[in-house]
Design a protein around this motif. Structure first.
Motif, mmCIF file in Angstrom:
data_model
loop_
_atom_site.group_PDB
_atom_site.id
_atom_site.type_symbol
_atom_site.label_atom_id
_atom_site.label_comp_id
_atom_site.label_asym_id
_atom_site.label_seq_id
_atom_site.Cartn_x
_atom_site.Cartn_y
_atom_site.Cartn_z
ATOM 1 N N ILE A 15 39.089 -30.595 -23.282
ATOM 2 C CA ILE A 15 40.281 -31.601 -23.028
ATOM 3 C C ILE A 15 41.282 -31.081 -22.012
ATOM 4 C CG2 ILE A 15 42.519 -32.598 -23.978
ATOM 5 C CD1 ILE A 15 40.987 -32.335 -26.761
ATOM 6 N N GLY A 16 41.385 -31.635 -20.774
ATOM 7 C CA GLY A 16 42.200 -31.139 -19.779
ATOM 8 C C GLY A 16 41.237 -30.399 -18.412
ATOM 9 N N TYR A 17 41.840 -30.607 -17.420
ATOM 10 C CA TYR A 17 41.078 -29.893 -16.281
ATOM 11 C C TYR A 17 41.859 -29.270 -15.100
ATOM 12 C CZ TYR A 17 37.013 -29.613 -13.373
ATOM 13 O OH TYR A 17 35.910 -29.041 -12.493
ATOM 14 N N GLY A 18 42.653 -28.608 -15.773
ATOM 15 C CA GLY A 18 43.578 -27.793 -14.805
ATOM 16 C C GLY A 18 43.166 -26.213 -14.581
ATOM 17 N N LEU A 19 43.978 -25.482 -14.294
ATOM 18 C CA LEU A 19 43.673 -24.051 -14.203
ATOM 19 C C LEU A 19 42.889 -23.300 -15.342
ATOM 20 C CD1 LEU A 19 44.068 -21.482 -12.217
ATOM 21 C CD2 LEU A 19 46.227 -20.973 -13.420
ATOM 22 N N GLN A 42 39.628 -35.953 -19.134
ATOM 23 C CA GLN A 42 40.630 -35.842 -17.831
ATOM 24 C C GLN A 42 41.181 -37.061 -17.581
ATOM 25 O OE1 GLN A 42 39.140 -34.849 -13.868
ATOM 26 N NE2 GLN A 42 41.360 -33.882 -13.493
ATOM 27 N N ARG A 43 42.360 -37.268 -18.016
ATOM 28 C CA ARG A 43 43.255 -38.752 -18.217
ATOM 29 C C ARG A 43 43.275 -39.314 -16.801
ATOM 30 N NH1 ARG A 43 46.664 -39.404 -22.723
ATOM 31 N NH2 ARG A 43 45.606 -38.051 -24.324
ATOM 32 N N ASN A 44 43.355 -38.907 -15.725
ATOM 33 C CA ASN A 44 43.455 -39.396 -14.409
ATOM 34 C C ASN A 44 42.617 -38.695 -13.236
ATOM 35 O OD1 ASN A 44 45.400 -41.572 -15.117
ATOM 36 N ND2 ASN A 44 46.592 -39.943 -15.533
ATOM 37 N N PRO A 45 41.342 -38.459 -13.355
ATOM 38 C CA PRO A 45 40.411 -37.791 -12.565
ATOM 39 C C PRO A 45 40.645 -38.227 -11.224
ATOM 40 C CG PRO A 45 39.094 -39.277 -13.848
ATOM 41 C CD PRO A 45 40.389 -39.156 -14.615
ATOM 42 N N SER A 46 40.782 -39.530 -10.893
ATOM 43 C CA SER A 46 40.793 -40.073 -9.715
ATOM 44 C C SER A 46 42.166 -39.579 -8.902
ATOM 45 C CB SER A 46 40.956 -41.473 -9.664
ATOM 46 O OG SER A 46 41.836 -42.208 -10.273
ATOM 47 N N LEU A 76 32.369 -28.973 -30.514
ATOM 48 C CA LEU A 76 33.528 -28.101 -30.259
ATOM 49 C C LEU A 76 34.292 -28.542 -29.266
ATOM 50 C CD1 LEU A 76 34.979 -25.157 -30.460
ATOM 51 C CD2 LEU A 76 33.183 -24.592 -28.698
ATOM 52 N N VAL A 77 35.683 -28.691 -29.882
ATOM 53 C CA VAL A 77 36.661 -29.031 -28.856
ATOM 54 C C VAL A 77 37.437 -28.133 -28.097
ATOM 55 C CG1 VAL A 77 38.744 -30.479 -28.370
ATOM 56 C CG2 VAL A 77 36.764 -31.498 -29.719
ATOM 57 N N VAL A 78 37.391 -27.751 -26.881
ATOM 58 C CA VAL A 78 38.569 -26.827 -26.163
ATOM 59 C C VAL A 78 39.626 -27.604 -25.786
ATOM 60 C CG1 VAL A 78 38.644 -25.062 -24.518
ATOM 61 C CG2 VAL A 78 36.399 -25.535 -25.764
ATOM 62 N N ILE A 79 40.826 -26.862 -26.102
ATOM 63 C CA ILE A 79 41.974 -27.687 -25.894
ATOM 64 C C ILE A 79 42.856 -26.934 -24.696
ATOM 65 C CG2 ILE A 79 44.273 -28.500 -26.822
ATOM 66 C CD1 ILE A 79 42.731 -28.974 -29.303
ATOM 67 N N THR A 80 42.880 -27.304 -23.496
ATOM 68 C CA THR A 80 43.303 -26.561 -22.328
ATOM 69 C C THR A 80 44.749 -26.867 -21.931
ATOM 70 O OG1 THR A 80 42.192 -27.505 -20.649
ATOM 71 C CG2 THR A 80 40.939 -26.047 -21.712
#
Length: 374
Positions: A15-19, A42-46, A76-80
């Motif tokens: 969950i999430g696609y930041g740093l 990723q909520r808003n990849p565009s 497994l869910v990874v929360i970032t």
């Protein structure tokens, strides 16, 4: 699910696609034999400079949490994501029957930690908290020095720093997130430092803390009860007389920033500079590189010992062989395969204890008195 006896692998969704996701998690998921990168939410990849579908075209992608968690193949869910989202995302993932791996800080409060622990127990799921700096090479070196009890003797004073010279305020979510939401230097870098102290010495008897906004010139106290600090000084007191100093500052103009200073009855140890893995990962170095996790000799620590005649002897003390952040994922992957809570490398119960220390520090800084934890 994918954890069958034949495949012995688990499907991981991030969950999430930041740093955090791109630097600290996905590179290690992809090299862990027991795990497979399965999906990214990723909520808003565009609208993002970092697009998960573009970077990882061969896995599943979601923009909805409900749809992401509804995938029966997800183990497994990874929360970032930022700290204020950790509790609701973790709660929903556990209730959907998923194991969870949560970035630090785990959650903002002890009460939320207790709730997640209870849900995980009821669902038979495992929780691990990403305290990756337990695998910093300098910290592993400190662990080794303290483990034998002979090199330094009885430890009387332990000082741990995470100082920087950054006079510009952050412009991301860290600029506005208060301590009640898991923001500030206390929950960010302070969580790492306090967790390492907890690993070495356990729960303290008492806590005294002072918080400051060094950039604004403001101290914590009764007149500033809601201060969100950029710098902290936390003292931890133990029954054996040990005093621990935890410090993080943003106005530290040093070429060699202090990291550890340890004083014992038979010797002392001092170390400057931060572990090399984070800057190496940010620079694009691969985890398979032979230099990954290694520091240049100029950053070696220094060990001073006392001989039987009371003479002092000083020598360089290089870090131990690095295990690197690969280890936390390897250990958690193995714990998941065995479904063994005892083998989780950073269990939620330990993260809850660290939060107890953090909450005591918050109360101390607000009231300017020592808080008893005994």
């Amino acid at each position: 699910m994918a954890d069958s006896a034949t495949t012995r692998t688990l499907n991981v969704g991030v969950i999430g696609y930041g740093l955090s996701a791109t630097i600290f998690h996905i590179p290690f998921i992809t090299i862990t034999p027991t795990l497979r990168l399965h999906s990214i939410l990723q909520r808003n990849p565009s609208e993002s400079k970092q697009s998960a579908p573009r970077d990882h075209p061969n896995i599943k992608h979601f923009t909805s949490l409900d749809q992401f968690l509804a995938d029966a193949d997800l183990d497994l869910v990874v929360i970032t994501t930022p700290p204020q989202t950790h509790f609701p995302f973790a709660q929903q993932a556990l209730q959907a029957g998923k194991h969870i791996f949560v970035e630090k800080p785990f959650v903002p409060s002890v009460a939320e930690a207790e709730t997640l622990i209870s849900i995980a127990k009821a669902k038979g799921r495992l929780i691990c908290v990403y305290q990756n700096r337990r695998w910093d090479s300098d910290f592993l070196t400190v662990q080794k020095l303290l483990a034998d009890g002979k090199t330094l003797g009885r430890i009387v004073e332990f000082e741990t720093h995470f100082d920087r010279f950054r006079l510009q305020k952050p412009v991301n979510w860290k600029a506005s997130l208060g301590m009640d939401q898991g923001g500030s230097a206390l929950y960010d870098l302070g969580t790492h430092l306090i967790d390492q102290v907890y690993v070495l010495f356990g729960m303290p008897r008492g806590v005294f803390a002072t918080f400051a906004n060094q950039l604004d010139g403001v101290l914590s106290g009764p007149q500033q009860p809601d201060l969100t600090p950029d710098s902290i000084t936390v003292q931890l007191f133990y029954d054996n007389g040990l005093v621990v100093f935890v410090r993080s500052a943003v106005a530290s103009a040093e070429v060699h920033q202090p990291r550890f200073r340890i004083r014992g009855t038979k010797g002392s140890y001092r170390k400057t500079g931060l572990d090399s893995q984070e800057p190496q990962l940010k620079s694009g170095m691969k985890t398979s590189d032979a230099s990954f996790g290694r520091e240049a000799p100029e950053w070696n620590g220094w060990l001073t010992t006392v001989d039987d005649n009371g003479n002092l002897h000083e020598q360089e003390c290089p870090n131990v062989e690095p295990e690197t952040y690969r280890k936390i994922y390897a250990l958690f992957g193995e714990a998941l395969i065995r479904n063994s809570e005892e083998d989780v490398p950073v269990p939620a119960s330990q993260a809850r204890d660290v939060l107890r220390i953090i909450e005591a520090a918050k109360e101390s800084a607000k009231t300017r008195r020592q808080i008893d934890l005994s």
